[in-house]
Design an enzyme around this catalytic site. Sequence first.
Site, mmCIF file in Angstrom:
data_model
loop_
_atom_site.group_PDB
_atom_site.id
_atom_site.type_symbol
_atom_site.label_atom_id
_atom_site.label_comp_id
_atom_site.label_asym_id
_atom_site.label_seq_id
_atom_site.Cartn_x
_atom_site.Cartn_y
_atom_site.Cartn_z
ATOM 1 N N SER A 89 -21.619 -11.811 -26.441
ATOM 2 C CA SER A 89 -21.125 -13.307 -26.639
ATOM 3 C C SER A 89 -21.905 -13.624 -27.771
ATOM 4 O O SER A 89 -21.738 -13.148 -28.834
ATOM 5 C CB SER A 89 -21.434 -13.820 -25.148
ATOM 6 O OG SER A 89 -20.846 -15.116 -25.443
ATOM 7 N N HIS A 115 -16.903 -12.283 -26.550
ATOM 8 C CA HIS A 115 -16.122 -13.447 -26.292
ATOM 9 C C HIS A 115 -16.006 -14.022 -27.650
ATOM 10 O O HIS A 115 -16.610 -14.505 -28.406
ATOM 11 C CB HIS A 115 -17.166 -14.488 -25.546
ATOM 12 C CG HIS A 115 -17.769 -14.040 -24.085
ATOM 13 N ND1 HIS A 115 -18.994 -14.476 -23.794
ATOM 14 C CD2 HIS A 115 -17.071 -13.227 -23.420
ATOM 15 C CE1 HIS A 115 -18.832 -13.970 -22.299
ATOM 16 N NE2 HIS A 115 -17.895 -12.964 -22.286
ATOM 17 N N ASP A 211 -22.333 -13.279 -17.772
ATOM 18 C CA ASP A 211 -21.130 -12.403 -17.799
ATOM 19 C C ASP A 211 -21.514 -11.128 -18.134
ATOM 20 O O ASP A 211 -22.501 -10.647 -18.879
ATOM 21 C CB ASP A 211 -20.135 -12.943 -18.748
ATOM 22 C CG ASP A 211 -18.753 -11.937 -18.674
ATOM 23 O OD1 ASP A 211 -18.417 -11.817 -17.625
ATOM 24 O OD2 ASP A 211 -18.157 -11.871 -19.626
#
Length: 268
Positions: A89, A115, A211
């Site tokens: 991310s 992401h 995540d």
Amino acid sequence: MDEQKKIPSGIVVTHEVWQATQPKSSSSAPDSAVRSAQAFAEKAAASVRSMNEALHRGQKKAPPVVFTPEMRGQVAAWRMPQLIAIGASTGGTETLAEILHHLEPPMPPIAIVQHIPQLFSRLFAERLNRECRLTVKEAADGDVLQRDHVYIAPGGKHMGLKRAGGMLVLECQAGPRINSVCPSVDVLFQTAAEELGSSVLGVILTGIGKDGADGLLSLRKTGAHTLGQDEASSIVYGMPKAAYDIGAVEVQLNLKDMAEAIKMAAQK
């Protein structure tokens, strides 16, 4: 403006993501729209940095993890994976670029969830494809996994694995946010655990939040080997820490050693 200079309305684009899609050099000066977009992106990046500094204010950052001879022997002894699954991310675009620039054929297929907003995932993949020795593309629903190929999850769609006609293919579908994001690293890791189990090398890199932690743990429980980025080299030590704290990371490494470890595990 050409397509590479368009900023989709309603999308907050950090300076990191904007820079990740741009060529390394340009012969023409940016126009006013591009300058405005870059200024906006820089403000967004500053906001992320401030938030990260607030979260870690007063905390001493851990020293870099050293890739010792014992650790090298451990990684070299791992079974060769059929798939490398990577999640990242915040800070991930340049981290991924650093790793992929050092990888070369022969290599198992690599599936990546970063992401990133729609449109920018394709531009990011195109940039990496120009710069890397592996073939890099934005993943599409139904893509059959091929060796020496890297698949970047499309922005706004979860990317997972499924079997079709005896082949392992990618499933890229829009869906509800998981861990507040779409695409979600957990979707990739969980489906990789279900379809390939211990034949996966799971890697979790810099990023805010958690995540990917649960999915990486699912991989570990199947016997798969896993790597996690250390605190010292992470732009944001959120996702790797969440995974490490629950025992999902088998070996933690500094970014400068990550590509070498992947090659040691995947090239026999």
